[in-house]
Design a protein around this motif. Structure first.
Motif, PDB file in Angstrom:
ATOM      1  N   MET A  53      40.520  33.287  31.619  1.00 21.07           N
ATOM      2  CA  MET A  53      41.521  34.114  31.328  1.00 21.07           C
ATOM      3  C   MET A  53      40.574  35.484  32.634  1.00 21.07           C
ATOM      4  SD  MET A  53      42.783  36.175  28.124  1.00 21.07           S
ATOM      5  CE  MET A  53      41.554  36.884  28.364  1.00 21.07           C
ATOM      6  N   ALA A  54      41.152  35.520  33.530  1.00 18.15           N
ATOM      7  CA  ALA A  54      40.280  36.275  34.183  1.00 18.15           C
ATOM      8  C   ALA A  54      40.664  37.928  33.806  1.00 18.15           C
ATOM      9  CB  ALA A  54      41.289  36.529  35.382  1.00 18.15           C
ATOM     10  N   LEU A  55      39.113  38.519  33.142  1.00 16.04           N
ATOM     11  CA  LEU A  55      38.833  39.891  33.443  1.00 16.04           C
ATOM     12  C   LEU A  55      39.481  41.220  33.209  1.00 16.04           C
ATOM     13  CD1 LEU A  55      36.549  41.640  31.036  1.00 16.04           C
ATOM     14  CD2 LEU A  55      35.842  41.882  33.158  1.00 16.04           C
ATOM     15  N   LEU A  56      39.994  41.074  34.924  1.00 15.30           N
ATOM     16  CA  LEU A  56      41.096  41.745  34.974  1.00 15.30           C
ATOM     17  C   LEU A  56      42.196  40.995  36.467  1.00 15.30           C
ATOM     18  CD1 LEU A  56      42.756  45.044  35.452  1.00 15.30           C
ATOM     19  CD2 LEU A  56      41.312  44.845  37.311  1.00 15.30           C
ATOM     20  N   GLU A  57      43.411  41.360  35.051  1.00 11.25           N
ATOM     21  CA  GLU A  57      44.785  40.787  36.468  1.00 11.25           C
ATOM     22  C   GLU A  57      45.711  41.943  36.768  1.00 11.25           C
ATOM     23  OE1 GLU A  57      47.941  36.552  35.914  1.00 11.25           O
ATOM     24  OE2 GLU A  57      46.338  37.831  34.436  1.00 11.25           O
ATOM     25  N   GLY A  67      51.998  46.684  45.931  1.00  8.47           N
ATOM     26  CA  GLY A  67      52.955  45.375  45.269  1.00  8.47           C
ATOM     27  C   GLY A  67      51.827  44.761  45.946  1.00  8.47           C
ATOM     28  N   VAL A  68      50.435  45.388  44.847  1.00 10.81           N
ATOM     29  CA  VAL A  68      49.385  44.485  45.097  1.00 10.81           C
ATOM     30  C   VAL A  68      49.209  43.176  43.938  1.00 10.81           C
ATOM     31  CG1 VAL A  68      46.409  44.825  45.154  1.00 10.81           C
ATOM     32  CG2 VAL A  68      48.264  46.289  46.090  1.00 10.81           C
ATOM     33  N   SER A  69      48.157  42.314  44.208  1.00  7.29           N
ATOM     34  CA  SER A  69      48.070  41.697  42.871  1.00  7.29           C
ATOM     35  C   SER A  69      47.003  40.598  42.964  1.00  7.29           C
ATOM     36  CB  SER A  69      49.149  40.090  42.358  1.00  7.29           C
ATOM     37  OG  SER A  69      50.441  40.603  42.952  1.00  7.29           O
ATOM     38  N   LEU A  70      45.820  40.492  41.756  1.00  7.54           N
ATOM     39  CA  LEU A  70      44.367  40.355  42.137  1.00  7.54           C
ATOM     40  C   LEU A  70      44.265  40.515  41.075  1.00  7.54           C
ATOM     41  CD1 LEU A  70      42.611  43.542  41.710  1.00  7.54           C
ATOM     42  CD2 LEU A  70      43.583  44.055  44.202  1.00  7.54           C
ATOM     43  N   PHE A  71      42.765  39.638  40.864  1.00  4.70           N
ATOM     44  CA  PHE A  71      41.816  39.585  39.182  1.00  4.70           C
ATOM     45  C   PHE A  71      40.699  39.639  39.579  1.00  4.70           C
ATOM     46  CE2 PHE A  71      42.626  34.982  41.352  1.00  4.70           C
ATOM     47  CZ  PHE A  71      41.512  34.355  41.139  1.00  4.70           C
ATOM     48  N   ILE A  72      40.078  40.257  38.592  1.00  5.47           N
ATOM     49  CA  ILE A  72      38.571  39.860  38.554  1.00  5.47           C
ATOM     50  C   ILE A  72      37.821  39.073  37.485  1.00  5.47           C
ATOM     51  CG2 ILE A  72      36.483  41.200  38.311  1.00  5.47           C
ATOM     52  CD1 ILE A  72      37.696  43.471  40.097  1.00  5.47           C
ATOM     53  N   GLU A  73      37.371  38.349  37.588  1.00  5.47           N
ATOM     54  CA  GLU A  73      37.100  37.174  36.734  1.00  5.47           C
ATOM     55  C   GLU A  73      35.295  38.107  35.640  1.00  5.47           C
ATOM     56  OE1 GLU A  73      37.364  34.616  35.907  1.00  5.47           O
ATOM     57  OE2 GLU A  73      38.996  33.785  37.278  1.00  5.47           O
ATOM     58  N   LEU A 119      34.656  42.511  42.941  1.00  6.10           N
ATOM     59  CA  LEU A 119      35.403  42.047  44.394  1.00  6.10           C
ATOM     60  C   LEU A 119      35.198  42.838  44.674  1.00  6.10           C
ATOM     61  CD1 LEU A 119      38.315  40.707  45.592  1.00  6.10           C
ATOM     62  CD2 LEU A 119      38.980  42.870  43.697  1.00  6.10           C
ATOM     63  N   GLY A 120      35.473  43.201  46.375  1.00  6.15           N
ATOM     64  CA  GLY A 120      35.397  44.165  47.478  1.00  6.15           C
ATOM     65  C   GLY A 120      36.275  44.896  47.803  1.00  6.15           C
ATOM     66  N   ILE A 121      37.085  45.723  48.076  1.00  7.25           N
ATOM     67  CA  ILE A 121      38.432  46.324  48.595  1.00  7.25           C
ATOM     68  C   ILE A 121      38.368  47.111  49.694  1.00  7.25           C
ATOM     69  CG2 ILE A 121      40.159  47.885  47.682  1.00  7.25           C
ATOM     70  CD1 ILE A 121      39.880  45.085  45.787  1.00  7.25           C
ATOM     71  N   VAL A 122      38.479  46.458  50.560  1.00  4.50           N
ATOM     72  CA  VAL A 122      38.336  47.026  52.193  1.00  4.50           C
ATOM     73  C   VAL A 122      39.498  47.653  53.335  1.00  4.50           C
ATOM     74  CG1 VAL A 122      35.669  46.016  52.687  1.00  4.50           C
ATOM     75  CG2 VAL A 122      38.002  44.933  53.173  1.00  4.50           C
ATOM     76  N   ARG A 160      32.469  46.836  30.464  1.00  8.92           N
ATOM     77  CA  ARG A 160      32.492  45.999  30.918  1.00  8.92           C
ATOM     78  C   ARG A 160      33.155  45.893  32.395  1.00  8.92           C
ATOM     79  NH1 ARG A 160      34.708  42.085  26.916  1.00  8.92           N
ATOM     80  NH2 ARG A 160      34.371  40.176  28.046  1.00  8.92           N
ATOM     81  N   LEU A 161      34.214  46.802  33.185  1.00  8.41           N
ATOM     82  CA  LEU A 161      34.596  46.942  34.284  1.00  8.41           C
ATOM     83  C   LEU A 161      33.672  48.059  34.689  1.00  8.41           C
ATOM     84  CD1 LEU A 161      36.420  45.559  36.959  1.00  8.41           C
ATOM     85  CD2 LEU A 161      37.898  47.078  35.491  1.00  8.41           C
ATOM     86  N   ILE A 162      33.889  48.103  35.775  1.00 11.56           N
ATOM     87  CA  ILE A 162      33.047  49.594  36.423  1.00 11.56           C
ATOM     88  C   ILE A 162      34.121  49.361  37.897  1.00 11.56           C
ATOM     89  CG2 ILE A 162      31.321  50.970  37.510  1.00 11.56           C
ATOM     90  CD1 ILE A 162      29.930  50.233  35.782  1.00 11.56           C
ATOM     91  N   ILE A 163      34.913  50.267  38.152  1.00 14.53           N
ATOM     92  CA  ILE A 163      35.550  51.273  39.468  1.00 14.53           C
ATOM     93  C   ILE A 163      34.660  51.180  40.183  1.00 14.53           C
ATOM     94  CG2 ILE A 163      37.691  51.480  40.724  1.00 14.53           C
ATOM     95  CD1 ILE A 163      39.287  50.258  38.827  1.00 14.53           C
ATOM     96  N   ALA A 164      34.366  51.194  41.436  1.00 13.21           N
ATOM     97  CA  ALA A 164      33.023  52.361  41.811  1.00 13.21           C
ATOM     98  C   ALA A 164      33.911  52.285  42.842  1.00 13.21           C
ATOM     99  CB  ALA A 164      31.705  51.115  42.453  1.00 13.21           C
ATOM    100  N   ASP A 165      34.365  53.925  43.543  1.00 13.83           N
ATOM    101  CA  ASP A 165      35.120  54.575  44.876  1.00 13.83           C
ATOM    102  C   ASP A 165      34.470  54.805  45.666  1.00 13.83           C
ATOM    103  OD1 ASP A 165      36.787  55.086  46.383  1.00 13.83           O
ATOM    104  OD2 ASP A 165      37.716  56.637  44.722  1.00 13.83           O
TER     105      ASP A 165
END
Length: 318
Positions: free
Chosen positions: A1-5, A31-37, A42-45, A172-177
């Protein structure tokens, strides 16, 4: 199971335009779909205005999503009430872009770092002080600097403080902007290496938002390329950088500098400006600037399809 879905996430803003105050919808995330294990980055560019920061803020519900699903450890985030969200904040944190604006100038570093623990009622006063002192050394600052104010630090040191604040609750998760975009290149590498060390030590997962492709390549396991609120390509970092499937990704990568001055590289120059998210083009959002565009591209919205194993792109020509 992904940490973030994240599934079909949308973040639309209603704005008023013109003398009569006509309402227009800005589709910042569409309409964005992604997941992070677990333990993955996960880089967003993408270009400025493509919806990268809006995506990160929507996931944390700093801005309420318009539509879609956000699941963290299998639990639906969009249905949570204020009390449940406060608990979730312990596990999902953010590092902001500007280390000058994100720290309260009236508080000392000790006060800034103790605040998350106090808000969540964690530990006694003595335990909080000890935890702050332990963490501040881990990020490369000294204990005797804890009574200093943010203006007494350099930009790189301020960002280290911002990272420490995000880590205080052991998330558990950090979003680095865009965490290093305001820093000098030499300082950027120090902060990136610190983030990698902390990831290994604390088993962190990152969503790393940046417009700098070389930085994303250095720190990421997977990369998602965004254009006009949509993910147009996503895969492992090696696959995206060595064999890009979407013409927009190819154009971005062609702008990367080559270390060898004797090696020639074909530069792809995109024509025109990024369309407005309040008035996106029909069909493929990239077709107005795409060198491969045909009549079909203006009519068909390309789905994000698996072109090769584990490599997804939204283009009908690849």
């Amino acid at each position: 199971m992904a940490l973030l879905e994240v599934t079909n996430l949308k973040q639309h803003f209603i704005i008023k335009k013109g003398f009569l105050g006509e309402k227009t919808t800005v589709k910042a995330v569409d309409g964005v779909s992604l997941f992070i294990e677990e333990g993955q980055t996960l880089g967003i560019v993408g270009e400025s205005g493509c919806g990268k920061s809006s995506l990160g803020r929507s996931i944390l519900r700093l801005a309420e999503p318009t539509e879609g699903s956000i699941k963290f450890k299998g639990e639906e985030v969009t249905d949570m009430n204020a009390k449940q969200m406060k608990e979730l904040r312990k596990e999902m944190q953010i590092v902001f872009q500007d280390p000058y604006a994100s720290l309260n100038p009236r508080n000392t570093v000790r006060q800034i770092l103790e605040a998350p623990l106090a808000i969540h009622n964690i530990g006694s006063r003595k335990e909080r002080r000890e935890k702050v002192e332990l963490l501040v050394e881990k990020i490369g600052l000294r204990k005797d600097q804890l009574n200093n104010y943010p203006h007494e630090f350099s930009g790189g040191q301020r960002q280290r403080i911002g990272i420490a604040r995000a880590l205080m609750l052991e998330p558990r998760l950090i979003i680095a902007d865009e965490p290093v975009s305001a820093l000098d290149v030499s300082v950027q590498s120090q902060v990136l290496n610190l983030m990698l060390e902390l990831q290994q030590e604390m088993n962190l997962s990152y969503m790393f938002i940046s417009h700098d492709l070389s930085v994303v390549q250095h720190i990421s396991d997977k990369v998602a390329v965004m254009y006009l609120g949509k993910v147009v390509e996503i895969s492992d970092v090696e696959k995206v950088y060595s064999d890009p499937k979407h013409p927009y990704t190819r154009a971005l990568l062609s702008a990367l500098p080559v270390p060898d001055p004797t090696q020639k590289k074909e530069r792809i120059i995109l024509q025109g400006d990024l369309p407005s998210p309040s008035n996106p083009p029909s069909g493929c959002p990239f077709h107005t600037r795409c060198p491969m565009a045909t009549k079909e591209c203006a009519e068909i919205v390309p789905p994000l399809e698996e072109k090769t194993p584990g490599h997804f792109a939204a283009c009908i020509h690849t």
